[in-house]
Scaffold this motif. Sequence first.
Motif, PDB file in Angstrom:
ATOM      1  N   UNK A  72      28.179   2.756   6.934  1.00 15.35           N
ATOM      2  CA  UNK A  72      27.341   1.684   7.458  1.00 15.35           C
ATOM      3  C   UNK A  72      25.896   2.155   7.425  1.00 15.35           C
ATOM      4  N   UNK A  73      25.056   1.382   6.732  1.00 14.32           N
ATOM      5  CA  UNK A  73      23.620   1.672   6.670  1.00 14.32           C
ATOM      6  C   UNK A  73      22.912   0.409   7.121  1.00 14.32           C
ATOM      7  N   UNK A  74      22.319   0.458   8.294  1.00 11.20           N
ATOM      8  CA  UNK A  74      21.703  -0.744   8.851  1.00 11.20           C
ATOM      9  C   UNK A  74      22.765  -1.800   9.057  1.00 11.20           C
ATOM     10  N   UNK A 113      12.276  -7.995  10.937  1.00  4.39           N
ATOM     11  CA  UNK A 113      12.303  -7.722  12.367  1.00  4.39           C
ATOM     12  C   UNK A 113      12.199  -6.235  12.647  1.00  4.39           C
ATOM     13  N   UNK A 114      12.480  -5.398  11.648  1.00  6.89           N
ATOM     14  CA  UNK A 114      12.398  -3.960  11.859  1.00  6.89           C
ATOM     15  C   UNK A 114      12.150  -3.263  10.535  1.00  6.89           C
ATOM     16  N   UNK A 115      11.335  -2.245  10.569  1.00  2.00           N
ATOM     17  CA  UNK A 115      11.115  -1.404   9.408  1.00  2.00           C
ATOM     18  C   UNK A 115      11.534   0.027   9.705  1.00  2.00           C
ATOM     19  N   UNK A 116      12.444   0.187  10.671  1.00  2.00           N
ATOM     20  CA  UNK A 116      12.960   1.501  11.021  1.00  2.00           C
ATOM     21  C   UNK A 116      14.434   1.545  10.673  1.00  2.00           C
ATOM     22  N   UNK A 117      14.799   2.491   9.790  1.00  2.00           N
ATOM     23  CA  UNK A 117      16.203   2.713   9.492  1.00  2.00           C
ATOM     24  C   UNK A 117      16.756   3.564  10.625  1.00  2.00           C
ATOM     25  N   UNK A 118      17.486   2.908  11.543  1.00  2.00           N
ATOM     26  CA  UNK A 118      17.926   3.596  12.751  1.00  2.00           C
ATOM     27  C   UNK A 118      19.442   3.547  12.924  1.00  2.00           C
ATOM     28  N   UNK A 119      20.171   3.200  11.847  1.00  2.53           N
ATOM     29  CA  UNK A 119      21.614   3.073  11.976  1.00  2.53           C
ATOM     30  C   UNK A 119      22.292   3.525  10.697  1.00  2.53           C
ATOM     31  N   UNK A 120      22.875   4.707  10.730  1.00  2.76           N
ATOM     32  CA  UNK A 120      23.667   5.229   9.614  1.00  2.76           C
ATOM     33  C   UNK A 120      24.930   5.812  10.208  1.00  2.76           C
ATOM     34  N   UNK A 121      26.077   5.437   9.628  1.00  8.96           N
ATOM     35  CA  UNK A 121      27.343   5.900  10.185  1.00  8.96           C
ATOM     36  C   UNK A 121      28.381   5.998   9.074  1.00  8.96           C
ATOM     37  N   UNK A 122      29.197   7.037   9.115  1.00  6.84           N
ATOM     38  CA  UNK A 122      30.330   7.195   8.210  1.00  6.84           C
ATOM     39  C   UNK A 122      31.573   7.396   9.052  1.00  6.84           C
ATOM     40  N   UNK A 182       0.806  -1.165   0.000  1.00  4.88           N
ATOM     41  CA  UNK A 182       0.000   0.000   0.000  1.00  4.88           C
ATOM     42  C   UNK A 182       0.856   1.239   0.000  1.00  4.88           C
ATOM     43  N   UNK A 183       0.188   2.368  -0.048  1.00  7.27           N
ATOM     44  CA  UNK A 183       0.878   3.652  -0.033  1.00  7.27           C
ATOM     45  C   UNK A 183       1.051   4.054   1.420  1.00  7.27           C
ATOM     46  N   UNK A 184       2.286   4.423   1.785  1.00  4.00           N
ATOM     47  CA  UNK A 184       2.580   4.763   3.171  1.00  4.00           C
ATOM     48  C   UNK A 184       3.130   6.168   3.285  1.00  4.00           C
ATOM     49  N   UNK A 185       3.358   6.568   4.519  1.00  2.75           N
ATOM     50  CA  UNK A 185       3.897   7.879   4.809  1.00  2.75           C
ATOM     51  C   UNK A 185       5.310   7.748   5.346  1.00  2.75           C
ATOM     52  N   UNK A 186       6.147   8.712   5.044  1.00  2.45           N
ATOM     53  CA  UNK A 186       7.462   8.794   5.634  1.00  2.45           C
ATOM     54  C   UNK A 186       7.291   9.444   6.993  1.00  2.45           C
ATOM     55  N   UNK A 187       7.677   8.735   8.064  1.00  2.00           N
ATOM     56  CA  UNK A 187       7.512   9.252   9.410  1.00  2.00           C
ATOM     57  C   UNK A 187       8.887   9.449  10.019  1.00  2.00           C
ATOM     58  N   UNK A 188       9.203  10.683  10.381  1.00  4.74           N
ATOM     59  CA  UNK A 188      10.462  10.977  11.057  1.00  4.74           C
ATOM     60  C   UNK A 188      10.101  11.572  12.409  1.00  4.74           C
ATOM     61  N   UNK A 189      10.531  10.915  13.454  1.00  2.00           N
ATOM     62  CA  UNK A 189      10.214  11.391  14.793  1.00  2.00           C
ATOM     63  C   UNK A 189      11.107  10.723  15.806  1.00  2.00           C
ATOM     64  N   UNK A 190      10.851  11.005  17.082  1.00  2.00           N
ATOM     65  CA  UNK A 190      11.705  10.447  18.124  1.00  2.00           C
ATOM     66  C   UNK A 190      11.242   9.083  18.588  1.00  2.00           C
ATOM     67  N   UNK A 191       9.979   8.716  18.345  1.00  2.00           N
ATOM     68  CA  UNK A 191       9.466   7.454  18.846  1.00  2.00           C
ATOM     69  C   UNK A 191      10.224   6.257  18.286  1.00  2.00           C
ATOM     70  N   UNK A 192      10.392   6.172  16.950  1.00  2.00           N
ATOM     71  CA  UNK A 192      11.124   5.076  16.342  1.00  2.00           C
ATOM     72  C   UNK A 192      12.613   5.345  16.218  1.00  2.00           C
ATOM     73  N   UNK A 193      13.009   6.571  16.452  1.00  2.00           N
ATOM     74  CA  UNK A 193      14.399   7.008  16.352  1.00  2.00           C
ATOM     75  C   UNK A 193      15.026   6.613  15.025  1.00  2.00           C
ATOM     76  N   UNK A 194      14.406   7.029  13.934  1.00  2.00           N
ATOM     77  CA  UNK A 194      14.907   6.746  12.601  1.00  2.00           C
ATOM     78  C   UNK A 194      13.827   7.026  11.585  1.00  2.00           C
ATOM     79  N   UNK A 195      14.021   6.528  10.385  1.00  2.00           N
ATOM     80  CA  UNK A 195      13.012   6.656   9.343  1.00  2.00           C
ATOM     81  C   UNK A 195      12.158   5.405   9.386  1.00  2.00           C
ATOM     82  N   UNK A 196      10.854   5.580   9.571  1.00  2.00           N
ATOM     83  CA  UNK A 196       9.926   4.474   9.766  1.00  2.00           C
ATOM     84  C   UNK A 196       9.271   4.115   8.432  1.00  2.00           C
ATOM     85  N   UNK A 197       9.483   2.861   7.977  1.00  2.00           N
ATOM     86  CA  UNK A 197       8.909   2.381   6.731  1.00  2.00           C
ATOM     87  C   UNK A 197       7.741   1.426   6.975  1.00  2.00           C
TER      88      UNK A 197
END
Length: 151
Positions: free
Chosen positions: A60-62, A26-35, A1-16
């Motif tokens: 590092x992405x996820x 196990x997770x649909x939240x992108x919560x780990x990005x590092x360079x 389905x069509x979803x919304x991009x949610x950015x907030x503190x609850x999921x601490x990342x981008x919620x898909x």
Amino acid sequence: GIGNLVIGTSGKGIDFSADGNAAGMTSEVLDDYEEGTWTPTYIGSTTAGTSPTGVGTYTKIGRSVTVTAGFGNKTHSGAAGNIRITGLPFLAPSSVGHHGAVTTHNLGTDSLVATVTNAGAFIGIRVSNTSSWKVVTNTGFYLYTTVTYEV
């Protein structure tokens, strides 16, 4: 389905998660990005030798990590065995092989591939389409590699 991009503190990342969990996820939240940077070290598998260091970067992405390592005009002495590049910023699972590109100068004419191996402890350099590992050289050389692997 069509979803919304949610950015907030609850999921601490981008919620898909707008379309629900897919099987096995196990997770649909992108919560780990590092360079960052890391220090690759060129050693021999049997005898380390003088162990010249190079310059490395990573993203590092996820669970996916892409590393680069570069050694420009390095001389190595006292090394024996196969080429190993140590110092990876993250370990990989031992059950999975990960491969990447290699560019060299003064390391012969073999076509090479980089392999993250031994539970992510190092990058080994293989001769393409063979089961042979590339033997270290103790003369001036250039070696550049990029490998993507899973952690």
